[in-house]
Design a protein around this motif. Structure first.
Motif, PDB file in Angstrom:
ATOM      1  N   ALA A   1      -9.786 -12.879 -19.909  1.00  0.00           N
ATOM      2  CA  ALA A   1     -10.001 -11.473 -20.037  1.00  0.00           C
ATOM      3  C   ALA A   1     -10.048 -10.747 -19.155  1.00  0.00           C
ATOM      4  CB  ALA A   1     -11.301 -11.074 -21.320  1.00  0.00           C
ATOM      5  N   ARG A   2     -11.279 -10.483 -18.154  1.00  0.00           N
ATOM      6  CA  ARG A   2     -11.464  -9.790 -17.395  1.00  0.00           C
ATOM      7  C   ARG A   2     -10.000  -9.348 -16.301  1.00  0.00           C
ATOM      8  NH1 ARG A   2     -17.336 -13.050 -15.692  1.00  0.00           N
ATOM      9  NH2 ARG A   2     -18.677 -12.210 -17.449  1.00  0.00           N
ATOM     10  N   GLN A   3      -9.298  -9.970 -16.239  1.00  0.00           N
ATOM     11  CA  GLN A   3      -8.217 -10.185 -15.261  1.00  0.00           C
ATOM     12  C   GLN A   3      -7.193  -9.162 -16.310  1.00  0.00           C
ATOM     13  OE1 GLN A   3      -8.056 -11.120 -11.632  1.00  0.00           O
ATOM     14  NE2 GLN A   3      -6.322  -9.892 -12.331  1.00  0.00           N
ATOM     15  N   LEU A   4      -7.893  -9.161 -17.338  1.00  0.00           N
ATOM     16  CA  LEU A   4      -6.297  -8.286 -17.803  1.00  0.00           C
ATOM     17  C   LEU A   4      -7.029  -7.192 -17.963  1.00  0.00           C
ATOM     18  CD1 LEU A   4      -5.878 -10.294 -21.249  1.00  0.00           C
ATOM     19  CD2 LEU A   4      -4.118  -9.625 -19.771  1.00  0.00           C
ATOM     20  N   ALA A   5      -8.512  -6.440 -17.987  1.00  0.00           N
ATOM     21  CA  ALA A   5      -8.785  -5.068 -17.843  1.00  0.00           C
ATOM     22  C   ALA A   5      -8.166  -4.975 -16.753  1.00  0.00           C
ATOM     23  CB  ALA A   5     -10.146  -5.549 -17.987  1.00  0.00           C
ATOM     24  N   ALA A   6      -8.852  -6.155 -15.752  1.00  0.00           N
ATOM     25  CA  ALA A   6      -8.671  -5.204 -14.680  1.00  0.00           C
ATOM     26  C   ALA A   6      -7.317  -4.629 -13.956  1.00  0.00           C
ATOM     27  CB  ALA A   6      -9.076  -6.307 -13.057  1.00  0.00           C
ATOM     28  N   ASP A   7      -6.391  -5.558 -14.493  1.00  0.00           N
ATOM     29  CA  ASP A   7      -4.549  -5.137 -14.855  1.00  0.00           C
ATOM     30  C   ASP A   7      -4.445  -4.553 -15.167  1.00  0.00           C
ATOM     31  OD1 ASP A   7      -4.852  -7.592 -13.207  1.00  0.00           O
ATOM     32  OD2 ASP A   7      -3.392  -8.447 -14.974  1.00  0.00           O
ATOM     33  N   ARG A   8      -5.404  -3.366 -16.191  1.00  0.00           N
ATOM     34  CA  ARG A   8      -4.928  -2.281 -17.114  1.00  0.00           C
ATOM     35  C   ARG A   8      -6.019  -0.713 -15.964  1.00  0.00           C
ATOM     36  NH1 ARG A   8      -4.382  -1.746 -22.708  1.00  0.00           N
ATOM     37  NH2 ARG A   8      -2.568  -2.639 -22.974  1.00  0.00           N
ATOM     38  N   GLY A   9      -6.719  -1.818 -14.710  1.00  0.00           N
ATOM     39  CA  GLY A   9      -7.330  -0.221 -14.329  1.00  0.00           C
ATOM     40  C   GLY A   9      -8.944  -0.237 -14.988  1.00  0.00           C
ATOM     41  N   SER A  10      -9.404  -1.133 -15.911  1.00  0.00           N
ATOM     42  CA  SER A  10     -10.111  -0.899 -16.603  1.00  0.00           C
ATOM     43  C   SER A  10     -11.486  -1.227 -15.904  1.00  0.00           C
ATOM     44  CB  SER A  10     -10.048  -1.507 -18.205  1.00  0.00           C
ATOM     45  OG  SER A  10     -11.610  -1.054 -18.870  1.00  0.00           O
ATOM     46  N   ALA A  11     -12.820  -0.503 -15.716  1.00  0.00           N
ATOM     47  CA  ALA A  11     -13.411  -0.818 -15.891  1.00  0.00           C
ATOM     48  C   ALA A  11     -14.301  -1.900 -16.875  1.00  0.00           C
ATOM     49  CB  ALA A  11     -15.163   0.225 -14.951  1.00  0.00           C
ATOM     50  N   LEU A  12     -13.873  -1.931 -17.551  1.00  0.00           N
ATOM     51  CA  LEU A  12     -14.203  -2.449 -18.905  1.00  0.00           C
ATOM     52  C   LEU A  12     -15.827  -3.970 -18.435  1.00  0.00           C
ATOM     53  CD1 LEU A  12     -14.808  -3.411 -22.096  1.00  0.00           C
ATOM     54  CD2 LEU A  12     -12.311  -4.785 -21.950  1.00  0.00           C
ATOM     55  N   GLU A  13     -16.659  -4.206 -19.320  1.00  0.00           N
ATOM     56  CA  GLU A  13     -17.331  -5.110 -18.939  1.00  0.00           C
ATOM     57  C   GLU A  13     -17.218  -6.175 -20.123  1.00  0.00           C
ATOM     58  OE1 GLU A  13     -21.624  -5.237 -18.855  1.00  0.00           O
ATOM     59  OE2 GLU A  13     -20.993  -2.723 -18.171  1.00  0.00           O
ATOM     60  N   ILE A  14     -16.939  -7.334 -19.722  1.00  0.00           N
ATOM     61  CA  ILE A  14     -16.915  -8.718 -20.525  1.00  0.00           C
ATOM     62  C   ILE A  14     -17.295  -9.465 -20.002  1.00  0.00           C
ATOM     63  CG2 ILE A  14     -14.962  -9.789 -21.471  1.00  0.00           C
ATOM     64  CD1 ILE A  14     -12.402  -8.047 -20.265  1.00  0.00           C
ATOM     65  N   ASP A  15     -17.664 -10.223 -21.503  1.00  0.00           N
ATOM     66  CA  ASP A  15     -18.799 -11.580 -20.885  1.00  0.00           C
ATOM     67  C   ASP A  15     -17.666 -12.178 -22.531  1.00  0.00           C
ATOM     68  OD1 ASP A  15     -20.292 -12.472 -19.079  1.00  0.00           O
ATOM     69  OD2 ASP A  15     -21.094 -10.706 -19.337  1.00  0.00           O
ATOM     70  N   ALA A  16     -18.342 -13.493 -22.932  1.00  0.00           N
ATOM     71  CA  ALA A  16     -18.565 -14.352 -24.255  1.00  0.00           C
ATOM     72  C   ALA A  16     -19.389 -14.207 -25.191  1.00  0.00           C
ATOM     73  CB  ALA A  16     -17.644 -15.647 -23.748  1.00  0.00           C
ATOM     74  N   ALA A  17     -19.771 -14.168 -25.973  1.00  0.00           N
ATOM     75  CA  ALA A  17     -20.982 -13.883 -26.742  1.00  0.00           C
ATOM     76  C   ALA A  17     -21.225 -15.991 -26.481  1.00  0.00           C
ATOM     77  CB  ALA A  17     -20.586 -13.552 -27.926  1.00  0.00           C
ATOM     78  N   GLN A  18     -23.144 -15.538 -26.725  1.00  0.00           N
ATOM     79  CA  GLN A  18     -23.715 -17.155 -26.222  1.00  0.00           C
ATOM     80  C   GLN A  18     -24.898 -16.838 -27.291  1.00  0.00           C
ATOM     81  OE1 GLN A  18     -24.077 -17.130 -21.768  1.00  0.00           O
ATOM     82  NE2 GLN A  18     -25.007 -19.445 -22.155  1.00  0.00           N
ATOM     83  N   GLU A  19     -24.451 -17.803 -27.529  1.00  0.00           N
ATOM     84  CA  GLU A  19     -26.337 -17.882 -28.352  1.00  0.00           C
ATOM     85  C   GLU A  19     -26.975 -17.869 -27.930  1.00  0.00           C
ATOM     86  OE1 GLU A  19     -25.616 -20.841 -31.587  1.00  0.00           O
ATOM     87  OE2 GLU A  19     -27.291 -21.360 -31.356  1.00  0.00           O
ATOM     88  N   GLY A  20     -28.307 -16.808 -28.086  1.00  0.00           N
ATOM     89  CA  GLY A  20     -29.522 -17.079 -27.620  1.00  0.00           C
ATOM     90  C   GLY A  20     -29.936 -15.814 -26.521  1.00  0.00           C
ATOM     91  N   VAL A  21     -28.429 -15.370 -26.690  1.00  0.00           N
ATOM     92  CA  VAL A  21     -28.710 -13.986 -25.075  1.00  0.00           C
ATOM     93  C   VAL A  21     -29.058 -13.011 -26.108  1.00  0.00           C
ATOM     94  CG1 VAL A  21     -26.862 -12.343 -24.081  1.00  0.00           C
ATOM     95  CG2 VAL A  21     -27.176 -14.828 -23.733  1.00  0.00           C
ATOM     96  N   GLU A  22     -29.930 -12.089 -25.423  1.00  0.00           N
ATOM     97  CA  GLU A  22     -30.048 -11.115 -25.695  1.00  0.00           C
ATOM     98  C   GLU A  22     -29.990  -9.894 -24.931  1.00  0.00           C
ATOM     99  OE1 GLU A  22     -34.205 -10.814 -26.597  1.00  0.00           O
ATOM    100  OE2 GLU A  22     -34.647  -9.317 -27.433  1.00  0.00           O
ATOM    101  N   LEU A  23     -29.287  -8.661 -25.410  1.00  0.00           N
ATOM    102  CA  LEU A  23     -28.997  -7.813 -24.858  1.00  0.00           C
ATOM    103  C   LEU A  23     -30.031  -6.363 -25.264  1.00  0.00           C
ATOM    104  CD1 LEU A  23     -26.074  -8.974 -25.811  1.00  0.00           C
ATOM    105  CD2 LEU A  23     -25.187  -7.818 -24.104  1.00  0.00           C
ATOM    106  N   ALA A  24     -30.064  -5.131 -24.459  1.00  0.00           N
ATOM    107  CA  ALA A  24     -30.448  -4.045 -24.443  1.00  0.00           C
ATOM    108  C   ALA A  24     -29.308  -2.981 -23.884  1.00  0.00           C
ATOM    109  CB  ALA A  24     -31.652  -4.398 -23.523  1.00  0.00           C
ATOM    110  N   LEU A  25     -29.859  -1.743 -25.023  1.00  0.00           N
ATOM    111  CA  LEU A  25     -28.848  -0.845 -25.118  1.00  0.00           C
ATOM    112  C   LEU A  25     -30.138  -0.342 -23.967  1.00  0.00           C
ATOM    113  CD1 LEU A  25     -26.706   0.191 -27.673  1.00  0.00           C
ATOM    114  CD2 LEU A  25     -26.373  -1.547 -25.910  1.00  0.00           C
ATOM    115  N   ASP A  26     -28.965   0.862 -22.779  1.00  0.00           N
ATOM    116  CA  ASP A  26     -29.984   1.059 -22.186  1.00  0.00           C
ATOM    117  C   ASP A  26     -30.375   3.216 -21.733  1.00  0.00           C
ATOM    118  OD1 ASP A  26     -27.688   1.059 -21.014  1.00  0.00           O
ATOM    119  OD2 ASP A  26     -28.658  -0.128 -19.004  1.00  0.00           O
ATOM    120  N   HIS A  27     -29.301   3.561 -22.497  1.00  0.00           N
ATOM    121  CA  HIS A  27     -29.135   5.048 -22.647  1.00  0.00           C
ATOM    122  C   HIS A  27     -29.968   5.563 -22.875  1.00  0.00           C
ATOM    123  CE1 HIS A  27     -24.579   6.007 -23.932  1.00  0.00           C
ATOM    124  NE2 HIS A  27     -24.878   4.780 -23.115  1.00  0.00           N
TER     125      HIS A  27
END
Ligand SMILES: [Zn+2]
Ligand SMILES: [Zn+2]
Length: 308
Positions: A282-308
């Motif tokens: 998936a990361r390679q596919l985004a890079a091929d499109r020249g995108s800076a999109l961050e990609i991970d797989a959802a993982q149980e137990g992980v917590e993310l914060a939106l930092d705006h």
């Protein structure tokens, strides 16, 4: 002390799997529980889907709140088992002092409340939905935009068997889009043409316009959890099943200028090593499109914060 902070948005993943829970040595890292995501934003606790992961959330909430009442909203995308099967095991629903609001849309063959009640009716479960001791409110949604406290929510019907929506939550710290089950419209065109006897050209136009609407719906999301159940090769064997393929999922996130994509609704047959490979692709596919999109797989137990 409970931590429903009014000033930041936190997202915790309690279930990331599609179709059926798959515990076992091959799924230890990404997790085996089905769809459930907790969002804490602007003083609210909003739970997206009540798959088997919601059981663990319930235990964590009970530990956190102790004897204090819990108030939360459960937002349902659709009634396929992997998205509702944890509800009967959500322990906060068994405490009188807790206030739980269940929200979702009418399904095929019944209203929202009636469908949820069915999975808990005899002979499937010993406790009926309406006998849960908590202060339970069931609200069938009609509008595609509404508020939960200060959080604005928009919804969109997606390409999936039955009635299924995706949600977008607009919080003070950014927006989260949750589209756990969705099949790309592009490949449905042949299928749709065959079903509706529409011309291939009509079907192509329909697919393009529906895809564009979904891109608009997701545009600029800070975080997107999107169905990426199949590899592109696997998808060819599952057209019409209602799920995403890796390259179409990445393309959707890139076109919608999403900041971070989490591959969601992992196939029950995919072990941790397989999901690692899909993230790399998936990361390679985004890079091929020249995108800076961050990609991970959802993982149980992980917590993310939106930092705006
Ligand atoms: Zn599903
Ligand atoms: Zn589904």
């Amino acid at each position: 002390m409970p931590t429903v902070s009014p000033s930041s948005t936190r997202v915790k993943l309690w279930g990331v799997r599609g179709s059926i829970p798959v515990p076992g040595p091959g799924t230890l890292r990404y997790g085996g529980n089905t769809s459930c995501v907790e969002v804490r934003a602007d003083g609210e606790i909003i739970v997206l889907d009540t798959g088997s992961g919601v059981r663990l959330l319930g235990l964590a909430l009970e530990k956190e709140f102790g004897t204090q009442p819990i108030k939360l909203s459960l937002l349902s995308t659709h009634a396929h088992w992997d998205h509702i099967q944890g509800l009967p095991f959500f322990w906060p629903a068994y405490e009188e002092e807790n206030e739980i609001q269940l929200l979702g849309y009418k399904g095929v063959g019944g209203g929202f409340g009636a469908i949820l009640a069915r999975q808990m009716a005899a002979p499937f479960f010993p406790v009926r939905l309406r006998d849960l001791p908590c202060k339970l409110t069931i609200q069938e949604l009609n509008e595609m935009e509404f508020h939960i406290g200060a959080v604005r929510v928009t919804s969109k019907f997606v390409n999936h068997p039955g009635n299924c929506v995706g949600y977008r939550l607009f919080t003070r710290s950014g927006s989260i889009s949750f589209v756990p089950d969705n099949e790309p419209y592009e490949f449905r065109k042949l299928h749709a043409a065959a079903c509706a006897r529409a011309s291939a050209e009509q079907a192509r136009k329909f697919a393009i316009s529906e895809r564009a609407k979904l891109v608009e719906f997701l545009r600029g999301s800070d975080l997107l959890l999107l169905d990426a159940q199949y590899t592109d090769e696997e998808y060819q064997e599952h057209i019409g099943w209602g799920h995403g393929s890796l390259s179409t999922t990445v393309a959707m996130a890139v076109d919608a200028k999403v900041r971070k994509l989490l591959l969601f609704h992992h196939d029950p047959s995919h072990d941790d090593a397989m999901i690692d490979q899909m993230v790399e692709q998936a990361r390679q596919l985004a890079a091929d499109r020249g995108s800076a999109l961050e990609i991970d797989a959802a993982q149980e137990g992980v917590e993310l914060a939106l930092d705006h």
